[in-house]
Design an enzyme around this catalytic site. Structure first.
Site, PDB file in Angstrom:
ATOM      1  N   LYS A  64     -24.818  23.179 -27.353  1.00 12.61           N
ATOM      2  CA  LYS A  64     -25.739  24.089 -26.406  1.00 12.61           C
ATOM      3  C   LYS A  64     -26.834  24.305 -27.063  1.00 12.61           C
ATOM      4  O   LYS A  64     -27.592  25.761 -26.733  1.00 12.61           O
ATOM      5  CB  LYS A  64     -25.106  25.032 -25.286  1.00 12.61           C
ATOM      6  CG  LYS A  64     -23.753  24.172 -24.671  1.00 12.61           C
ATOM      7  CD  LYS A  64     -24.190  23.608 -23.262  1.00 12.61           C
ATOM      8  CE  LYS A  64     -22.941  23.073 -22.967  1.00 12.61           C
ATOM      9  NZ  LYS A  64     -22.930  21.947 -21.511  1.00 12.61           N
ATOM     10  N   ASN A  81     -16.165  28.107  -7.530  1.00 14.51           N
ATOM     11  CA  ASN A  81     -14.881  28.042  -8.456  1.00 14.51           C
ATOM     12  C   ASN A  81     -15.047  29.666  -8.372  1.00 14.51           C
ATOM     13  O   ASN A  81     -14.800  30.927  -7.580  1.00 14.51           O
ATOM     14  CB  ASN A  81     -15.145  28.120  -9.531  1.00 14.51           C
ATOM     15  CG  ASN A  81     -17.103  28.717 -10.161  1.00 14.51           C
ATOM     16  OD1 ASN A  81     -16.615  29.615 -10.567  1.00 14.51           O
ATOM     17  ND2 ASN A  81     -17.932  28.333 -10.209  1.00 14.51           N
TER      18      ASN A  81
END
Ligand SMILES: Cc1cc2nc3c(=O)[nH]c(=O)nc-3n(C[C@H](O)[C@H](O)[C@H](O)COP(=O)(O)O)c2cc1C
Length: 400
Positions: free
Chosen positions: A339, A207
């Site tokens: 998370k 990426n």
């Protein structure tokens, strides 16, 4: 407190020039050595003798007079910090355009020290698109700003453009000159950069992450006294000195490196962009072109942020990032909860000046009890803002 620090104070031609006298007085009380440079127009507002008396040093303004004794270069050798207060629309414009036509603007162009600008002007001048653009340009180049604030202006209006109070300007100068050591004794684990998920010996999926944000955080944490472990994917930038660097390639490698270090860390900052998926198999040899299409099956990689969040110790602060392209704050808040992160740093990577590759970022720092949207800032400044929030959470003892 500012013993041994040399400060050049540039005074330009605005009504607030008289307040610069108080700035000199406050700086000298803190034992800084101050040299004042006035523009010709500033002398219309305050006599140089006032600054000479308060600073105990001659006042400089002419580029050529006494150039052998003190010119723009020697002034800048002396400066640990240059303050421009008040800063007129004119000097801000000159700085943003690279104009050096008197001693102050020449000295500012030669500056290697940090520069702190305290704008002061009528609201029309401050809100003028040219001034706004010039101030944004300077901020993006790393110039520090304090103010302007809103309040009563010399023209009688109550609006934005008023110079910050001398006390605030001196506080801003202290923040620049006396870096905090508030992470002394703490260990900070930072992840940075992209991962590479190999398809065959020569191809990979990756990426656009460049690692700049994570590296800036590692540098800021080091400067503030932390012991820093930096787990980094492949990037083209140099790691900060005095930081322990663990180079990894894939998300799986990053997961293993994080697992081996996370227990030692007081703070974990996941600024990396690990791939969520990886090819199910890696071809042993370079894949040959055999037809017009090919199918690659991807399988999910270990969720590093989820792992850190689930196994978080008491007294450990976990910071995650959310690079989003839509519904930025809403998606980020959801991610923070999923998370189990104490802080999420949300950024819209589609904005100019934010996200991958840029030296600046535009973020919102979200924790359980507050959300702060910051203006465009250098990544190093964003890093310090994130660490300030970590420090605040340590101070409140509100880690989840
Ligand atoms: C009475 C008076 C007050 C002024 N106050 C300001 C001010 O507060 N801020 C500003 O940007 N310009 C102000 N100006 C205009 C500046 O003095 C002018 O733009 C000048 O060129 C600035 O030069 P310098 O930046 O070299 O000092 C004022 C002008 C006058 C006559």
């Amino acid at each position: 407190m500012l013993h041994g620090k040399g400060i050049v104070l540039g005074v330009t031609g605005g009504i607030a020039a008289y307040k610069a006298c108080d700035i000199v007085r406050r700086l000298t009380r803190l034992h800084a050595s101050v040299r004042v440079v006035m523009t010709e127009n500033a002398k219309e507002f305050v006599a140089p003798l006032t600054f000479e008396t308060l600073s105990g040093n001659p006042v400089y303004s002419d580029n050529f007079e006494k150039a052998w004794e003190i010119g723009h270069i020697s002034l800048q050798k002396f400066a640990d910090l240059t303050i421009v207060a008040p800063a007129t629309a004119n000097i801000i414009g000159k700085m943003a355009s690279g104009i050096a036509d008197d001693l102050l603007s020449t000295s500012l162009m030669a500056a290697r020290s940090p520069v702190l600008i305290a704008p002061a002007m009528n609201s029309g001048m401050w809100l003028n698109p040219a001034t706004q653009r010039n101030a944004e340009t300077l901020k993006a180049w790393g110039y520090h700003f304090v103010g302007p604030s809103s309040g009563e202006l010399a023209c009688g209006d109550t609006d934005v453009g008023r110079m910050s109070e001398p006390e605030e300007i001196v506080e801003a100068a202290k923040r620049i000159l006396l870096p905090k050591r508030d992470f002394e004794g703490k260990t900070v684990l930072v992840t940075a950069g992209p991962t590479r998920e190999m398809l065959d010996p020569v191809r990979f999926l990756s990426n656009r992450s460049t690692g700049k944000m994570g590296y800036a955080i590692a540098e800021a944490a080091r400067d503030r006294g932390a012991k820093v472990h930096l787990v980094t994917g492949p990037v083209d930038i140099k790691a900060p000195e005095s930081v322990s660097v663990i180079n990894i390639t894939s998300t799986f490698d990053m997961f293993n490196a994080v697992c081996s270090l996370v227990d030692q860390a007081d703070v974990v900052i996941q600024a990396a962009a690990p791939a969520d998926f990886t090819p199910e198999t890696v071809a042993a040899q370079k894949i040959k072109k055999t037809g017009d299409s090919m199918t690659v099956k991807l399988v999910s990689t270990p969720d590093i942020a989820m792992h850190i969040g689930r196994n978080k110790r008491r007294n450990q602060v976990f910071v995650a990032f959310a690079a989003e392209t839509e519904n930025v704050n809403q998606n980020a808040e959801g991610k923070r909860e999923r998370k189990n992160a104490d802080i999420i740093v949300a950024n819209d990577v589609t904005k100019t000046g934010a996200g991958f590759g840029a030296d600046t970022n535009i973020v919102t720092i979200i924790s359980e009890d507050r959300k702060r949207s910051l203006p465009i800032m250098k990544k190093r400044e964003v890093a310090d803002e994130i660490l300030n929030e970590v420090e605040r959470i340590f101070g409140c003892g509100t880690q989840k």
